[in-house]
Design an enzyme around this catalytic site. Structure first.
Site, PDB file in Angstrom:
ATOM      1  N   HIS A  53       0.854  -1.185   0.000  1.00 44.22           N
ATOM      2  CA  HIS A  53       0.000   0.000   0.000  1.00 44.22           C
ATOM      3  C   HIS A  53       0.892   1.237   0.000  1.00 44.22           C
ATOM      4  CE1 HIS A  53      -3.991  -1.737   1.728  1.00 44.22           C
ATOM      5  NE2 HIS A  53      -3.380  -2.629   0.950  1.00 44.22           N
ATOM      6  N   GLU A  55       0.801   3.917   1.731  1.00 43.91           N
ATOM      7  CA  GLU A  55       1.180   4.368   3.070  1.00 43.91           C
ATOM      8  C   GLU A  55       2.322   3.535   3.630  1.00 43.91           C
ATOM      9  OE1 GLU A  55      -3.445   4.506   3.065  1.00 43.91           O
ATOM     10  OE2 GLU A  55      -1.851   3.433   2.026  1.00 43.91           O
ATOM     11  N   CYS A  83      -6.575   2.374   5.281  1.00 44.39           N
ATOM     12  CA  CYS A  83      -7.307   1.187   5.717  1.00 44.39           C
ATOM     13  C   CYS A  83      -6.884   0.836   7.143  1.00 44.39           C
ATOM     14  CB  CYS A  83      -7.056   0.014   4.767  1.00 44.39           C
ATOM     15  SG  CYS A  83      -5.383  -0.674   4.870  1.00 44.39           S
ATOM     16  N   CYS A  86      -3.133  -0.021   7.381  1.00 46.63           N
ATOM     17  CA  CYS A  86      -2.263   1.149   7.274  1.00 46.63           C
ATOM     18  C   CYS A  86      -2.426   2.081   8.471  1.00 46.63           C
ATOM     19  CB  CYS A  86      -2.540   1.885   5.967  1.00 46.63           C
ATOM     20  SG  CYS A  86      -1.999   0.950   4.525  1.00 46.63           S
TER      21      CYS A  86
END
Length: 153
Positions: A53, A55, A83, A86
């Site tokens: 991801h 992040e 999410c 993260c």
């Protein structure tokens, strides 16, 4: 506010790169002392890794740059609400604040689980929503194209 929008625009640039790479268009930048120290965009498809991801990739780079896992003097700008996974990493890294664009009512750590206001977590985080038509539009366009391709593909 001008700095926040400048940094958010840089996260949008990363999201556009993800879109061009046929990745879910999410971009992130980490800022320390008014300087971008890390940037990333989603790379799950490229890496074949559910952890890629934007992040998490930006956090890993910022930790390398800072030489520490604690990012207490850093802010994260991301085009989609982080999410749960993260948001957990954001808390563990001890970010000062997070600024995010489009809300995520399916996976969002704040919209869905209210992690920022959870009193049992041992870190406090300033969380700011930036209402961004472009961030939301990139996601809408991306998934619309995916549906069209699978329908006609």
């Amino acid at each position: 506010m001008a700095f926040q929008l400048l940094f958010f625009d840089e996260a949008l640039k990363e999201a556009r790169l993800a879109y061009a790479d046929d990745e879910v268009p999410v971009g992130a930048v980490v800022v320390s002392d008014e300087q971008i120290i890390a940037r990333a965009h989603n790379q799950k498809e490229r890496d074949k890794d559910c952890l890629s991801h934007a992040e998490l990739l930006a956090i890993a780079e910022a930790q390398r740059v800072c030489g520490d896992w604690r990012l207490t003097e850093c802010d994260l700008y991301v085009t989609l609400e982080p999410c749960v996974m993260c948001m957990g990493a954001i808390f563990h890294a001890r970010f000062r604040s997070v600024y995010y664009g489009a809300r995520d009512f399916k996976w969002g750590g704040e919209s869905l689980f209210k992690m920022v206001s959870e009193p049992r977590l041992n870190h406090r985080l300033d969380c700011h929503y930036i209402d961004s038509d472009e961030a939301a539009g990139l996601l809408t366009s991306f998934f619309k194209q995916k549906r069209l391709r699978s329908k006609h593909g």
